[in-house]
Every structure is written in C-alpha cells, then in structure tokens.
Design a protein around this motif. Structure first.
Motif, PDB file in Angstrom:
ATOM      1  N   THR A 197      62.376   2.899  15.069  1.00  0.00           N
ATOM      2  CA  THR A 197      63.121   4.152  15.072  1.00  0.00           C
ATOM      3  C   THR A 197      64.469   3.969  14.405  1.00  0.00           C
ATOM      4  O   THR A 197      65.122   2.937  14.551  1.00  0.00           O
ATOM      5  CB  THR A 197      63.347   4.628  16.535  1.00  0.00           C
ATOM      6  N   ASP A 198      64.882   4.980  13.668  1.00  0.00           N
ATOM      7  CA  ASP A 198      66.219   5.005  13.090  1.00  0.00           C
ATOM      8  C   ASP A 198      67.245   4.832  14.209  1.00  0.00           C
ATOM      9  O   ASP A 198      67.134   5.456  15.269  1.00  0.00           O
ATOM     10  CB  ASP A 198      66.419   6.351  12.391  1.00  0.00           C
ATOM     11  N   VAL A 199      68.252   3.969  13.972  1.00  0.00           N
ATOM     12  CA  VAL A 199      69.254   3.685  15.002  1.00  0.00           C
ATOM     13  C   VAL A 199      69.892   4.960  15.547  1.00  0.00           C
ATOM     14  O   VAL A 199      70.142   5.078  16.748  1.00  0.00           O
ATOM     15  CB  VAL A 199      70.349   2.752  14.439  1.00  0.00           C
ATOM     16  N   SER A 200      70.139   5.920  14.697  1.00  0.00           N
ATOM     17  CA  SER A 200      70.798   7.153  15.132  1.00  0.00           C
ATOM     18  C   SER A 200      69.952   7.963  16.101  1.00  0.00           C
ATOM     19  O   SER A 200      70.462   8.855  16.785  1.00  0.00           O
ATOM     20  CB  SER A 200      71.155   8.012  13.916  1.00  0.00           C
ATOM     21  N   ARG A 201      68.651   7.630  16.197  1.00  0.00           N
ATOM     22  CA  ARG A 201      67.758   8.392  17.079  1.00  0.00           C
ATOM     23  C   ARG A 201      67.210   7.558  18.230  1.00  0.00           C
ATOM     24  O   ARG A 201      66.357   8.014  18.990  1.00  0.00           O
ATOM     25  CB  ARG A 201      66.590   8.950  16.269  1.00  0.00           C
ATOM     26  N   VAL A 202      67.688   6.332  18.358  1.00  0.00           N
ATOM     27  CA  VAL A 202      67.134   5.417  19.360  1.00  0.00           C
ATOM     28  C   VAL A 202      67.565   5.792  20.776  1.00  0.00           C
ATOM     29  O   VAL A 202      68.729   6.083  21.028  1.00  0.00           O
ATOM     30  CB  VAL A 202      67.576   3.965  19.062  1.00  0.00           C
ATOM     31  N   THR A 203      66.603   5.782  21.680  1.00  0.00           N
ATOM     32  CA  THR A 203      66.859   5.827  23.121  1.00  0.00           C
ATOM     33  C   THR A 203      66.157   4.618  23.710  1.00  0.00           C
ATOM     34  O   THR A 203      64.935   4.528  23.679  1.00  0.00           O
ATOM     35  CB  THR A 203      66.309   7.111  23.765  1.00  0.00           C
ATOM     36  N   MET A 204      66.925   3.661  24.210  1.00  0.00           N
ATOM     37  CA  MET A 204      66.347   2.420  24.690  1.00  0.00           C
ATOM     38  C   MET A 204      65.511   2.650  25.949  1.00  0.00           C
ATOM     39  O   MET A 204      65.973   3.290  26.898  1.00  0.00           O
ATOM     40  CB  MET A 204      67.441   1.389  24.979  1.00  0.00           C
ATOM     41  N   PRO A 205      64.291   2.126  25.991  1.00  0.00           N
ATOM     42  CA  PRO A 205      63.447   2.301  27.182  1.00  0.00           C
ATOM     43  C   PRO A 205      63.872   1.346  28.290  1.00  0.00           C
ATOM     44  O   PRO A 205      64.287   0.213  28.023  1.00  0.00           O
ATOM     45  CB  PRO A 205      62.051   1.926  26.654  1.00  0.00           C
ATOM     46  N   PRO A 206      63.796   1.762  29.564  1.00  0.00           N
ATOM     47  CA  PRO A 206      64.083   0.830  30.663  1.00  0.00           C
ATOM     48  C   PRO A 206      62.950  -0.185  30.780  1.00  0.00           C
ATOM     49  O   PRO A 206      61.771   0.181  30.770  1.00  0.00           O
ATOM     50  CB  PRO A 206      64.155   1.748  31.884  1.00  0.00           C
ATOM     51  N   LEU A 207      63.298  -1.458  30.875  1.00  0.00           N
ATOM     52  CA  LEU A 207      62.296  -2.516  30.959  1.00  0.00           C
ATOM     53  C   LEU A 207      62.207  -3.053  32.380  1.00  0.00           C
ATOM     54  O   LEU A 207      63.207  -3.124  33.092  1.00  0.00           O
ATOM     55  CB  LEU A 207      62.655  -3.656  29.988  1.00  0.00           C
ATOM     56  N   HIS A 208      60.993  -3.438  32.791  1.00  0.00           N
ATOM     57  CA  HIS A 208      60.752  -3.947  34.142  1.00  0.00           C
ATOM     58  C   HIS A 208      59.938  -5.233  34.070  1.00  0.00           C
ATOM     59  O   HIS A 208      58.999  -5.342  33.274  1.00  0.00           O
ATOM     60  CB  HIS A 208      60.004  -2.912  34.981  1.00  0.00           C
TER      61      HIS A 208
END
Length: 302
Positions: free
Chosen positions: A143-154
């Motif tokens: 994903t383009d950095v400007s549109r990134v939403t980091m997913p929560p990791l478990h």
C-alpha cells in the motif's frame, strides 16, 4: 494480429520497444514470475489483449527488470514513476509474548506517522506487512504510505515456520511487481525486513530451499534484499542465513530500535534513488542494543 503470432517472431519489435539492443536475449514472464514459452503465441500462453508481461534481459548479471511490453497489442517501456516496495515480515508465534507484540504494534504505528512526515517516503515507498507462525499470511497488502493503516498484530500462532513465509513472499512480490507495472509504475528492487525470536520449526532443508527460491536473482526476477533481525532463541547462524544484505541479533527479548534501521535506510535510499533499479542502502553501524553479524555465515552459533 500480434497476439496470435509466435512470440519468437516478435523479438526484434519487443527489443526495440523497450530499448534493448536488437541482438539482446531476454525472458518474458507472467504475473507470477513464471517464464513464457516464446515458441508459442501470447494467446496460447494465456496472455489476453489486456495482459502484460515482464521483460528481463539475459546475460547482464543479477538485476531487476523494469520493462513491460504487452498491453492492448502494443509495446511500451517503463514509467518514470518509481516505487520502492518494502515488506515487513513479523513472527507472530506464541513466544512473541504480549509485551513484545505491544511494542511492535507501537513501533508500527510510529513508523507510519514518521513516514507520513517525510514527503520523499510518501512519494516513493509502498509498505506491506506479512506475519508468520505455523503458517504465513499477508496482514497488509502492498500500500502507498499515504494510505497505510497498520494492522494490529497478535502472537497466537503455534510454530515458527520460516518456509511458508518465504514461499508467500515470493508469490506476493511477483504479483505486486506485476500490478505496479501494470498501473504504470516502475518499482525499485524490493526489500524485506524480517523479525523473529525463535528457531524455525519446519524442516531445515525445506525452508532454506524456499529462501533460496525467493532471494536468488538468477531464478527470481523480483529477488529482494533481506535484512534480518533475530533475538531470544533465534541463533546467529540462522539469522545470518536469512539476511542476504544484513543481519542483526540480540540475546534479550527486546525489539527496541528495530524500526530505526528501517527508517534510516529508507531515508538514505530514497534520497539517493535515481535512474538505477537498486537504491537501497544501510548504515554500517548496528542499531543500539543489536549486534551486526558478519557478512560470511558463522560456522557456529554465537
């Protein structure tokens, strides 16, 4: 029409269109990176009128191909719009406890904010996150950095299998590069940042074979640089085998400053990015708390 003509008869036209010498030898590849038999036509190889293939010039040594010739029965060269694909490969096995994963999630969020403050990173970098334990998955598509939403990791996986990750990286990178070029963008050589606290639980020969299939530029046109970080039970010999460009290790179960290397290298790389296809650059110094492992694989674990 050209789609139904044997590909070998179009070689001169393809070479001329993408700027290769008339006598150049090259390989054509599909979206998954597999080579196309030039003794048949594009139609027979499954490439439709709107399809695109990658063109890789042979005999020039390890390199990253950037040309695509086939779209609506025309040939064209690469776009001037450059992209640096970055892949974060994070161990999510149960040994990566809650405290460690909380810290990783914090660093991922901070990474996103820092990248958004850097116009050059926003302009060039695309980011993907993959996780692995007993299996592997794409947590964030490229994903383009400007549109990134980091997913929560478990950390809820059982094993620490390296092989499925390397196999998934290969197929994912091949598809991502194809899609980038199809959208008119010209990717730089990808880079993978690998983080694990454990020894691989899958067969040693199997994961090493998949790693080689991913990282050998003679067999995979999208072979990435791999920067590997290991801590806890991950041994120096194993982490060094994973990291093709650089490898770091620390004995403690702590990942502070892991993202510092990523940010610093991206800033340096994007500033020097130019017409070449491999601008990636790392500092010689190890990040605080980490040991830089020797370039040659050690004979014994440190």
């Amino acid at each position: 029409m050209a789609q139904h003509v044997r590909i070998s008869t179009l070689r001169a036209e393809i070479a001329r269109a993408v700027g290769f010498p008339p006598e150049a030898k090259f390989t054509l590849r599909k979206r998954d990176g597999s080579p196309i038999d030039q003794r048949i036509s594009f139609a027979e190889s499954g490439i439709g009128r709107d399809g695109i293939v990658l063109v890789e010039q042979n005999g020039t040594g390890p390199h990253f191909p950037t040309n695509l010739p086939w779209r609506r029965n025309t040939f064209r060269g690469p776009s001037a719009y450059r992209v640096l694909p970055i892949y974060l490969a994070i161990d999510t096995s149960w040994t990566m406890n809650v405290d460690i994963m909380d810290r990783i999630n914090e660093e991922l969020a901070e990474l996103r904010l820092t990248m958004l403050r850097e116009p050059r990173l926003c302009e060039i970098c695309h980011v993907s996150v993959l996780t692995f334990d007993d299996t592997a998955r794409v947590a964030l598509p490229l994903t383009d950095v400007s549109r990134v939403t980091m997913p929560p990791l478990h950390a809820d996986g059982r094993g620490t299998a390296y092989g499925p990750l390397f196999e998934l990286l290969r197929t994912t990178i091949a598809a991502d590069l194809y899609d980038l070029m199809r959208s008119g963008r010209r990717p730089y050589r990808p880079a993978v940042f690998f983080l694990s606290d454990g020894q691989p639980t899958d067969d040693d020969r199997a994961w090493r074979a998949r790693h080689s299939a991913l990282t050998d530029p003679r067999g995979f046109h999208g072979a990435p640089h791999v920067v590997a970080f290991g801590f806890g039970e991950a041994t120096a010999a194993t982490i060094r085998a994973v990291g093709t460009l650089r490898a770091y290790r620390r004995p403690a179960a702590e990942i502070t400053s892991f993202m510092d290397v990523l940010l610093t290298s991206l800033l340096h790389s994007t500033r020097r990015a130019g017409p070449g296809d491999d601008p990636f650059e790392l500092d010689d110094d190890a990040p605080p708390g980490w040991e830089r492992l020797p370039d040659a694989p050690p004979e014994e674990d440190a």
